[in-house]
Every structure is written in C-alpha cells, then in structure tokens.
Design a protein around this motif. Structure first.
Motif, PDB file in Angstrom:
ATOM      1  N   GLY A   1       8.397   3.837 -12.747  1.00  0.00           N
ATOM      2  CA  GLY A   1       8.351   5.020 -11.893  1.00  0.00           C
ATOM      3  C   GLY A   1       7.759   4.717 -10.529  1.00  0.00           C
ATOM      4  O   GLY A   1       8.281   5.147  -9.494  1.00  0.00           O
ATOM      5  N   ALA A   2       6.667   3.951 -10.503  1.00  0.00           N
ATOM      6  CA  ALA A   2       6.037   3.581  -9.232  1.00  0.00           C
ATOM      7  C   ALA A   2       6.982   2.721  -8.402  1.00  0.00           C
ATOM      8  O   ALA A   2       7.128   2.929  -7.193  1.00  0.00           O
TER       9      ALA A   2
ATOM     10  N   LYS B   1      16.136   1.305  -4.461  1.00  0.00           N
ATOM     11  CA  LYS B   1      16.992   0.236  -4.989  1.00  0.00           C
ATOM     12  C   LYS B   1      16.721  -1.108  -4.308  1.00  0.00           C
ATOM     13  O   LYS B   1      17.498  -2.047  -4.436  1.00  0.00           O
ATOM     14  N   LYS B   2      15.598  -1.213  -3.581  1.00  0.00           N
ATOM     15  CA  LYS B   2      15.220  -2.471  -2.919  1.00  0.00           C
ATOM     16  C   LYS B   2      14.137  -3.172  -3.736  1.00  0.00           C
ATOM     17  O   LYS B   2      13.373  -2.523  -4.432  1.00  0.00           O
ATOM     18  N   PRO B   3      14.029  -4.479  -3.637  1.00  0.00           N
ATOM     19  CA  PRO B   3      12.995  -5.207  -4.384  1.00  0.00           C
ATOM     20  C   PRO B   3      11.615  -5.067  -3.736  1.00  0.00           C
ATOM     21  O   PRO B   3      11.499  -4.777  -2.546  1.00  0.00           O
ATOM     22  N   GLY B   4      10.567  -5.272  -4.542  1.00  0.00           N
ATOM     23  CA  GLY B   4       9.211  -5.242  -4.023  1.00  0.00           C
ATOM     24  C   GLY B   4       8.185  -5.417  -5.128  1.00  0.00           C
ATOM     25  O   GLY B   4       8.524  -5.548  -6.302  1.00  0.00           O
ATOM     26  N   ILE B   5       6.912  -5.421  -4.723  1.00  0.00           N
ATOM     27  CA  ILE B   5       5.796  -5.496  -5.661  1.00  0.00           C
ATOM     28  C   ILE B   5       5.132  -4.133  -5.686  1.00  0.00           C
ATOM     29  O   ILE B   5       4.713  -3.623  -4.652  1.00  0.00           O
ATOM     30  N   ALA B   6       5.057  -3.535  -6.872  1.00  0.00           N
ATOM     31  CA  ALA B   6       4.443  -2.214  -7.031  1.00  0.00           C
ATOM     32  C   ALA B   6       3.136  -2.356  -7.793  1.00  0.00           C
ATOM     33  O   ALA B   6       3.018  -3.185  -8.696  1.00  0.00           O
ATOM     34  N   CYS B   7       2.157  -1.554  -7.399  1.00  0.00           N
ATOM     35  CA  CYS B   7       0.837  -1.573  -8.044  1.00  0.00           C
ATOM     36  C   CYS B   7       0.396  -0.152  -8.357  1.00  0.00           C
ATOM     37  O   CYS B   7       0.719   0.774  -7.619  1.00  0.00           O
ATOM     38  N   ILE B   8      -0.369  -0.013  -9.422  1.00  0.00           N
ATOM     39  CA  ILE B   8      -0.978   1.263  -9.804  1.00  0.00           C
ATOM     40  C   ILE B   8      -2.469   1.023  -9.951  1.00  0.00           C
ATOM     41  O   ILE B   8      -2.892   0.061 -10.594  1.00  0.00           O
ATOM     42  N   LEU B   9      -3.258   1.892  -9.352  1.00  0.00           N
ATOM     43  CA  LEU B   9      -4.706   1.820  -9.503  1.00  0.00           C
ATOM     44  C   LEU B   9      -5.214   3.238  -9.686  1.00  0.00           C
ATOM     45  O   LEU B   9      -5.107   4.069  -8.793  1.00  0.00           O
ATOM     46  N   GLY B  10      -5.723   3.534 -10.865  1.00  0.00           N
ATOM     47  CA  GLY B  10      -6.235   4.859 -11.192  1.00  0.00           C
ATOM     48  C   GLY B  10      -7.195   4.728 -12.354  1.00  0.00           C
ATOM     49  O   GLY B  10      -8.059   3.857 -12.353  1.00  0.00           O
ATOM     50  N   THR B  11      -7.031   5.568 -13.383  1.00  0.00           N
ATOM     51  CA  THR B  11      -7.825   5.419 -14.595  1.00  0.00           C
ATOM     52  C   THR B  11      -7.599   4.017 -15.157  1.00  0.00           C
ATOM     53  O   THR B  11      -8.513   3.357 -15.616  1.00  0.00           O
ATOM     54  N   GLY B  12      -6.356   3.556 -15.092  1.00  0.00           N
ATOM     55  CA  GLY B  12      -5.991   2.198 -15.479  1.00  0.00           C
ATOM     56  C   GLY B  12      -5.488   1.438 -14.266  1.00  0.00           C
ATOM     57  O   GLY B  12      -5.562   1.934 -13.137  1.00  0.00           O
TER      58      GLY B  12
ATOM     59  N   ASN C   1      -2.281  -1.669 -13.006  1.00  0.00           N
ATOM     60  CA  ASN C   1      -1.123  -2.455 -13.386  1.00  0.00           C
ATOM     61  C   ASN C   1      -0.383  -2.882 -12.124  1.00  0.00           C
ATOM     62  O   ASN C   1      -0.601  -2.305 -11.053  1.00  0.00           O
ATOM     63  N   SER C   2       0.507  -3.858 -12.247  1.00  0.00           N
ATOM     64  CA  SER C   2       1.339  -4.297 -11.131  1.00  0.00           C
ATOM     65  C   SER C   2       2.603  -4.942 -11.682  1.00  0.00           C
ATOM     66  O   SER C   2       2.645  -5.356 -12.846  1.00  0.00           O
ATOM     67  N   CYS C   3       3.632  -5.033 -10.823  1.00  0.00           N
ATOM     68  CA  CYS C   3       4.885  -5.647 -11.265  1.00  0.00           C
ATOM     69  C   CYS C   3       5.694  -6.140 -10.084  1.00  0.00           C
ATOM     70  O   CYS C   3       5.472  -5.734  -8.940  1.00  0.00           O
ATOM     71  N   LEU C   4       6.664  -7.003 -10.386  1.00  0.00           N
ATOM     72  CA  LEU C   4       7.691  -7.418  -9.438  1.00  0.00           C
ATOM     73  C   LEU C   4       8.960  -6.679  -9.844  1.00  0.00           C
ATOM     74  O   LEU C   4       9.387  -6.742 -11.006  1.00  0.00           O
ATOM     75  N   TYR C   5       9.559  -5.990  -8.883  1.00  0.00           N
ATOM     76  CA  TYR C   5      10.719  -5.126  -9.112  1.00  0.00           C
ATOM     77  C   TYR C   5      11.896  -5.700  -8.326  1.00  0.00           C
ATOM     78  O   TYR C   5      11.735  -6.073  -7.159  1.00  0.00           O
ATOM     79  N   ASP C   6      13.066  -5.804  -8.957  1.00  0.00           N
ATOM     80  CA  ASP C   6      14.228  -6.395  -8.276  1.00  0.00           C
ATOM     81  C   ASP C   6      15.157  -5.365  -7.637  1.00  0.00           C
ATOM     82  O   ASP C   6      16.240  -5.697  -7.173  1.00  0.00           O
ATOM     83  N   GLY C   7      14.736  -4.110  -7.620  1.00  0.00           N
ATOM     84  CA  GLY C   7      15.572  -3.043  -7.079  1.00  0.00           C
ATOM     85  C   GLY C   7      16.266  -2.238  -8.156  1.00  0.00           C
ATOM     86  O   GLY C   7      16.877  -1.214  -7.901  1.00  0.00           O
ATOM     87  N   GLU C   8      16.141  -2.723  -9.390  1.00  0.00           N
ATOM     88  CA  GLU C   8      16.759  -2.050 -10.520  1.00  0.00           C
ATOM     89  C   GLU C   8      15.832  -2.000 -11.726  1.00  0.00           C
ATOM     90  O   GLU C   8      15.702  -0.987 -12.387  1.00  0.00           O
ATOM     91  N   LYS C   9      15.180  -3.145 -11.977  1.00  0.00           N
ATOM     92  CA  LYS C   9      14.306  -3.232 -13.146  1.00  0.00           C
ATOM     93  C   LYS C   9      13.085  -4.089 -12.827  1.00  0.00           C
ATOM     94  O   LYS C   9      13.061  -4.828 -11.832  1.00  0.00           O
ATOM     95  N   ILE C  10      12.103  -4.014 -13.695  1.00  0.00           N
ATOM     96  CA  ILE C  10      10.909  -4.852 -13.561  1.00  0.00           C
ATOM     97  C   ILE C  10      11.258  -6.235 -14.091  1.00  0.00           C
ATOM     98  O   ILE C  10      11.715  -6.381 -15.222  1.00  0.00           O
ATOM     99  N   VAL C  11      11.049  -7.260 -13.255  1.00  0.00           N
ATOM    100  CA  VAL C  11      11.396  -8.626 -13.654  1.00  0.00           C
ATOM    101  C   VAL C  11      10.173  -9.475 -13.973  1.00  0.00           C
ATOM    102  O   VAL C  11      10.293 -10.527 -14.584  1.00  0.00           O
ATOM    103  N   MET C  12       8.989  -8.999 -13.563  1.00  0.00           N
ATOM    104  CA  MET C  12       7.766  -9.728 -13.896  1.00  0.00           C
ATOM    105  C   MET C  12       6.616  -8.732 -13.939  1.00  0.00           C
ATOM    106  O   MET C  12       6.480  -7.882 -13.060  1.00  0.00           O
TER     107      MET C  12
END
Length: 196
Positions: free
Chosen positions: A96-97, A104-115, A117-128
């Motif tokens: 969601g983040a 639909k573009k690639p990037g690195i997404a991060c979440i910082l809250g109660t918990g 997390n972070s990921c590498l996104y290819d524009g469609e799905k999480i790849v790492m």
C-alpha cells in the motif's frame, strides 16, 4: 462506483471512500486492525462498530500491517463478511505504501510508526523486503521499540533518576502497571508506542 481504501497500522486505520475518478467522498478513522494481534471477532467488531459509511463500496482495498501471505485470505474473508457485495483485496501495508508513493514507477518505500518496515518496489510488486520481525525482534526506529528502549532506560538506570521520577509522575504509570500492560494485556505494541 464507490471504492473504499484502508491504510491500517497496529494503532489506527485511515479509511477513504472515493468515486471511480478518485474524488474523495468520505474519510474516517478506526483503531488499527492487525490479523497477527487480533482475533476474527475483534476485527469484525472494529469493522461493524467503528467503521461508519453513508454508502456501501463496490470495491475494497485494504492495506494493513500483519497482512502477510499467510494472513491475506483470512483478512479478505473478514472484509468480505463486512462488505458482502464488494470485490475485496487485502494486502500488506508495504505494498500500500509503495503504490501510494510510486504508483506504477519503481522506488524504495518505508513505513515508520508503531512498527517499521521498508521495501524495494518495481512499479508492480515488492521485489525485496527484509522482514521487520515485529516490535520484539525488530522494527528498529519504530514507536514501539523507542518506547521499549525508553522504559528499559528508566528502570535499568541508564536514564537519570530525575527523568524517571518526572516521567512516572507525568504519565501516572508505575512499574507494576507497565509490566501488566506489556506482559498481560493485549496489544503491548500499541502501549509501547504510546510511551514514545
């Protein structure tokens, strides 16, 4: 067509009802929904009692913490019970983040809250994605971990006695209450994040 989108963390869920052009119709908040920490009955209670909508959606997109591959079908089933006429999708909060940040573009997404997390996104799905491991084993930098470290410092003496006394007086908490909230009450991660 009405589309309901949820961004759910452990502490709160932000809901938005939009039309098919993406125009915002209604927003609301409920407590957080996490299939890792809550039973089916607790989740359905939030969906039935806290989520108040003037119109029923035809599509529901739920992005939440704890919606792992193993929990997706359970979360989807619970949402389907609450919205029987809607097409329902349940995904993890990282997807969601990433979708919200990059479309639909690639990037690195991060979440910082109660918990955390972070990921590498290819524009469609999480790849790492390195597993966050939750507030006990991971979630470094999150509100729950900062709260845990602060309480640890207060009671183990790495923070000053003066700070300890001021904090306990200000918060109304004491050692037995804190131990009870962390080890005997549900949703300790929310309590620890509230310390932060």
């Amino acid at each position: 067509m009405k589309i309901l989108i949820a961004d759910s963390g452990s502490t709160k869920t932000d809901w938005a009802l939009v039309d098919e052009q993406g125009n915002l119709m209604v927003t609301c908040k409920t407590q957080g929904i996490s299939p890792i920490h809550q039973s089916d009955a607790e989740i359905l209670d939030v969906l039935c009692k806290e989520l108040v909508l003037s119109e029923q959606p035809q599509q529901v997109f739920f992005y939440g913490s704890g919606v792992t591959e193993a929990m997706k079908s359970r979360m989807k089933s619970l949402l389907q019970q609450s919205f029987p006429e809607a097409k329902v999708e349940a995904e993890g909060d990282m997807l969601g983040a990433a979708r919200a940040l990059f479309g639909k573009k690639p990037g690195i997404a991060c979440i910082l809250g109660t918990g955390a997390n972070s990921c590498l996104y290819d524009g469609e799905k999480i790849v790492m994605n390195t597993p966050p491991l939750g507030y006990i084993l991971g979630d470094e930098g999150s509100g729950a971990v900062i709260g845990k470290l602060f309480l640890n410092g207060i009671f183990k003496g790495t923070l000053s006695v003066s700070l300890k006394n001021k904090y306990l007086a200000w918060s109304g908490l004491d050692y037995p209450t804190i131990i009870n909230k962390v080890y005997r009450q549900p949703l300790a991660n929310r309590f620890l994040a509230s310390i932060c």
